[in-house]
Motif scaffolding. Structure first.
Motif, PDB file in Angstrom:
ATOM      1  N   MET A  61       0.857  -1.181   0.000  1.00 16.09           N
ATOM      2  CA  MET A  61       0.000   0.000   0.000  1.00 16.09           C
ATOM      3  C   MET A  61       0.893   1.232   0.000  1.00 16.09           C
ATOM      4  O   MET A  61       2.042   1.201   0.461  1.00 16.09           O
ATOM      5  N   GLU A  62       0.358   2.328  -0.501  1.00 17.25           N
ATOM      6  CA  GLU A  62       1.119   3.564  -0.507  1.00 17.25           C
ATOM      7  C   GLU A  62       1.497   3.945   0.914  1.00 17.25           C
ATOM      8  O   GLU A  62       0.709   3.831   1.847  1.00 17.25           O
ATOM      9  N   THR A  63       2.706   4.436   1.063  1.00 14.04           N
ATOM     10  CA  THR A  63       3.221   4.776   2.381  1.00 14.04           C
ATOM     11  C   THR A  63       2.339   5.813   3.078  1.00 14.04           C
ATOM     12  O   THR A  63       2.089   5.713   4.284  1.00 14.04           O
ATOM     13  N   GLY A  64       1.861   6.791   2.327  1.00 11.01           N
ATOM     14  CA  GLY A  64       1.010   7.820   2.939  1.00 11.01           C
ATOM     15  C   GLY A  64      -0.255   7.240   3.546  1.00 11.01           C
ATOM     16  O   GLY A  64      -0.707   7.681   4.614  1.00 11.01           O
ATOM     17  N   ILE A  65      -0.847   6.255   2.885  1.00  9.10           N
ATOM     18  CA  ILE A  65      -2.059   5.625   3.404  1.00  9.10           C
ATOM     19  C   ILE A  65      -1.748   4.880   4.701  1.00  9.10           C
ATOM     20  O   ILE A  65      -2.468   4.986   5.695  1.00  9.10           O
ATOM     21  N   VAL A  66      -0.664   4.109   4.695  1.00  8.21           N
ATOM     22  CA  VAL A  66      -0.297   3.355   5.897  1.00  8.21           C
ATOM     23  C   VAL A  66       0.015   4.297   7.055  1.00  8.21           C
ATOM     24  O   VAL A  66      -0.408   4.069   8.200  1.00  8.21           O
ATOM     25  N   LEU A  67       0.748   5.372   6.774  1.00 12.15           N
ATOM     26  CA  LEU A  67       1.091   6.323   7.842  1.00 12.15           C
ATOM     27  C   LEU A  67      -0.149   6.961   8.448  1.00 12.15           C
ATOM     28  O   LEU A  67      -0.222   7.166   9.668  1.00 12.15           O
TER      29      LEU A  67
END
Length: 870
Positions: free
Chosen positions: A567-573
């Protein structure tokens, strides 16, 4: 300039100083004259030493790489061109040819790895360049080019393009590609200028560069014209543009005619060109006045060159043969070949051609089994060999858009296709693999290649129903257009529309991303700026990764693919941060700093979603996003104000930091939303100023760094800002913005250094500082993160509803703070998700109602979403 004894340097590189103070190179805000460039190149040539040696160059579009290239050309050192970015392909060539010096790229610079003071090779005096043939990057087979060939082809190109010192070309192609190299050579030959950049034509900053540097030309491959359609090129006002060149593969005749007609209307020419690496770049060009009436033709030979047609036995066609001073010396397949002189005087192109009565040549087919994809020549025989190495029996065919292969047996081919695309150096979307019971064959037993090519024009269900049924059940039937219409509440989505152009922002991004992944099978990087027409499902025959791949590594990857999804890092963060924030407030565990990571992420998303379009379009998009932040937050804060005594009117109006009590109090709980809204409002006002708008477009990376610097003045007690207990955080927002604007390793390294210098000293708690720093660096350097498939949907849901969880959990807090902490966390997350579902539906209904009113003439200020807010 020092030139090796008995070795002729390439004249245009050795004579740079003759053009004096005229601008040779512009890179960023810096302009370098020919005199300055000659001095830089001369210094680099001296660093190579007196002995003639083989130099390998990782050829990127940077000033340092360009300097190494010109220094080698001018001083007579043979230059082996490596693909940019290093990696396996570069290392394979280095291992095969053992260069004496390797110029490696990194952080925007070139570092010389001097491996020996004297060469161990026997280098032919005429040898100047060693270049991979199109599509053979990493293969030991190279094209040997003499300095005279490089000079001659540059002169021929300059002649038919009528190049002059007043011209400026933007470097839209890499230096490692012979087409991109020819642009450089021909312009430096006549004293013209180069705007050195690696920006894509889809980037608004590229067109700002075209205007600010008065660019007169740029080079394009066929795919470039698809990108030009996407960005609305036909409506752009580009008064300095004089011509566009096209090569790197066949452009469909209708596209040639369309763009030639557009050029006639807008005052620029289209030069369609034909060439091969073996001819140093160019062999033919189509005069611009013929492009409308003869769009199928490749034109006439370049000045100094000639064509002839040689009949092919067994075919009712002739092969095109080229002769001229730019023909290669021959091929090299091992170091010993570097001593060999000229072996080739005529180039057999492998293309079947005919000459029309008007003298123009036209390609009608290919003698050998090659296709050309995005400018790279792909050997279909090599495709079959690569598949055989994976233990697969296959036959391949293709076109200039796609490689198609039929693979015997029942395999899941996603991993195979990805590996094949990587080995060939072509986009994954250009590989289409099909499982078949047996390879189609002709009566003589040879593969039926036309039948294999036809696979790409028929659905899998027509060919193998059971396979289609097995691989197609997991995906949604929604199309990208339907998803955008639903998520963004808009109608009449066009093929050229993108998520950003339709008004998408970080609040709707996650929902759209998750639904697209289910519908398409995988979401391509940068999908939010891709047109709807390009967001199509992964072919079902590419399916899941294959358990039949023989290597243990392949099996391990398959297992990981089943357990994890990236998953995109921004979503996970966002998901992790909101869980940590709520858990810390309820003392379930203590881990501070993730709210500040979200502030940097807000800046990152601001750069991705809020900065495209005109000044008015930006303002409308920014105000709409602010409204989507303010409305659900103010509703919750107003409820809290009515039901409790913890908040005041200044909280409801998001003015606590300005009008509320100083220091940290219960009234400061909504600080994140308040500060974020203040930042977004301030930037909306700032970027509405024409001068600031132009500055941001001209310096997309430097502009946010300047904002960060202004905000960091508080570190030195120059200014004092009234944010409650948190200190100013605009600089974190701006660092996130700069992270998204970073285009290369050097820029990311600079942002990393700034983060290392500023984040640790800005917070008293070293653990909080470490959390913020690590979160920011992960966002900056790692585009995606593996997430267990079982947590994929919950991660996306928490990321989507993170704002709503943040504001509502303060309503839950006084009710559950003394109870079970784990239950309190789960309850807060559940309430926030429920509020997100209700609030987004309510806001969507309100927007639909307002759009109806807008269609009827009121209110006039509301942007119409049906037009994509463009």
């Amino acid at each position: 300039m020092t030139i090796q004894p008995d070795v002729a340097g390439v004249s245009f590189a050795a004579n740079l100083a003759s053009f004096g103070d005229h601008t040779a190179i512009s890179v960023g805000d810096r302009s370098i004259s020919y005199g300055e460039l000659a001095q830089i190149v001369g210094s680099m040539a001296l660093s190579f030493g007196p002995a003639r040696r083989l130099i390998a160059l990782e050829a990127e579009n940077t000033l340092s790489a360009l300097t190494v290239y010109l220094a080698a050309m001018a001083s007579g050192h043979p230059l082996l061109i490596l693909p940019p970015g290093g990696g396996q392909a570069s290392e394979a060539l280095i291992a095969a040819y053992d260069p004496d010096i390797v110029a490696r790229s990194g952080l925007g610079d070139c570092f010389l790895d001097v491996r020996r003071d004297e060469t161990r090779h026997d280098l032919h005096p005429e040898l100047a360049l060693l270049v991979s043939t199109s599509g053979s990057t990493g293969s030991p087979k190279l094209v040997r080019l003499s300095g005279a060939s490089v000079q001659a082809n540059a002169a021929a190109i300059a002649e038919y393009l009528h190049l002059r010192p007043s011209d400026t070309a933007a470097t839209t192609l890499p230096l490692s590609y012979c087409y991109g190299m020819s642009v450089l050579n021909s312009h430096l030959l006549v004293g013209a200028s180069l705007a050195l950049t690696d920006l894509s034509v889809v980037d608004p900053c590229f067109w700002d560069l075209v205007r600010s540097r008065h660019v007169t030309s740029f080079a394009a491959v066929p795919y470039t014209f698809d990108l030009l359609d996407r960005v609305g090129f036909k409506h752009m006002d580009l008064p300095s543009l004089r011509y566009i060149t096209q090569a790197g593969g066949r452009l469909a005749p209708e596209r040639v005619r369309c763009y030639a007609e557009l050029g006639q209307k807008r005052g620029w020419d289209l030069f369609v060109m034909y060439g091969q690496t073996e001819a140093t770049a160019r062999m033919a060009y189509l005069p611009p006045d013929q492009a409308v009436v003869r769009p199928h033709a490749i034109g006439v030979p370049v000045p100094g060159g000639a064509f002839r047609l040689e009949p092919v036995p067994g075919l009712d066609a002739s092969e095109l043969v080229f002769s001229g001073p730019n023909v290669m010396m021959g091929y090299a397949e091992r170091p010993e070949d570097l001593a060999t002189g000229r072996e080739v005087t005529e180039l057999y192109t492998g293309d079947l051609a005919r000459q029309g009565p008007d003298g123009l040549y036209e390609i009608v087919g290919r003698r050998s089994r090659f296709v050309k994809i995005v400018g790279l020549r792909v050997d279909l025989g090599r495709v079959e060999r690569l598949l055989a190495e994976l233990g697969l029996s296959a036959a391949a065919n293709g076109s200039d858009e796609m490689v198609v292969a039929a693979v015997e047996g029942d395999h899941d081919l996603a991993l195979v296709a990805k590996t094949l695309a990587h080995d060939l150096g072509v986009p994954r979307a250009a590989i289409e693999l099909h499982s078949v019971p047996s390879i189609p064959r002709l009566a003589n037993g040879k593969p039926d290649y036309p039948a294999i090519l036809a696979f790409c024009r028929q659905p899998d269900s027509d060919r193998q129903p059971e396979s289609a049924a097995r691989t197609g059940s997991a995906s949604s039937t929604d199309t990208a257009r339907e998803i955008f219409e639903d998520v963004l509440e808009c109608q009449d989505v066009k093929d050229s529309d993108t998520f950003v152009s339709l008004g998408g922002d970080s609040l709707s991004y996650v929902a759209a991303s998750v639904r697209l992944e289910r519908a398409l099978g995988c979401v391509p990087t940068g999908w939010h700026v891709m047109p709807v027409c390009e967001l199509t499902p992964v072919p079902s025959s590419a399916g899941r990764t294959s358990g039949a791949v023989t290597s243990e590594t392949g099996k391990a990857r398959t297992l990981r693919g089943r357990l994890f999804a990236r998953m995109e890092t921004g979503i996970v963060l966002r998901a992790v941060a909101i869980v940590f924030i709520v858990s810390t407030h309820f003392k379930f565990f203590d881990w501070e700093g993730t709210a500040h990571v979200l502030m940097a992420l807000a800046g990152y998303n601001f750069a991705r979603f809020q900065l495209s379009g005109s000044r008015k379009e930006r303002l409308l998009r920014q105000l709409r996003t602010i409204g989507r932040l303010v409305m659900p937050s103010v509703v919750v804060i107003a409820v809290a104000f009515v039901l409790t005594d913890d908040y005041g009117w200044h909280n409801v109006f998001l003015l606590n930091s300005l009008l509320g009590p100083q220091g940290w109090t219960d009234m400061s709980r909504f600080w994140f939303v308040e500060v974020l809204v203040h930042i977004l409002l301030g930037l909306a006002v700032l970027l509405a100023i024409p001068a600031a708008h132009r500055a941001q477009r001209r310096w997309p990376w430097g502009f946010p760094l300047a904002l960060a610097g202004v905000d960091l003045l508080q570190r030195f007690d120059v200014v004092e800002l009234p944010y409650p207990g948190q200190g100013p955080v605009l600089w974190l927002f701006a660092l996130g913005w700069a992270a998204a604007a970073s285009r290369n390793v050097r820029q990311r390294a600079v942002v990393t250094a700034l983060a290392l210098l500023t984040i640790p000293g800005s917070f008293s708690d070293e653990y909080r500082s470490a959390t913020i720093l690590v979160g920011f660096l992960v966002l900056l350097w790692i585009p995606t993160l593996p997430v267990p498939r079982g947590l994929h949907r919950i991660t996306a849901l928490l990321a989507t509803s993170s704002l709503y969880v943040y504001v509502t959990h303060w309503l839950i807090y006084p009710l559950l703070v003394e109870g079970d902490q784990g239950f309190a966390v789960l309850a807060s997350l559940a309430v926030g998700v429920a509020y997100w579902a209700a609030a987004t539906r309510a806001m969507a209904s309100a927007e639909r109602w307002l759009r109806v009113r807008r269609a009827n003439g009121f209110p006039r200020w509301l942007p119409s979403r049906s037009s994509g807010a463009r």
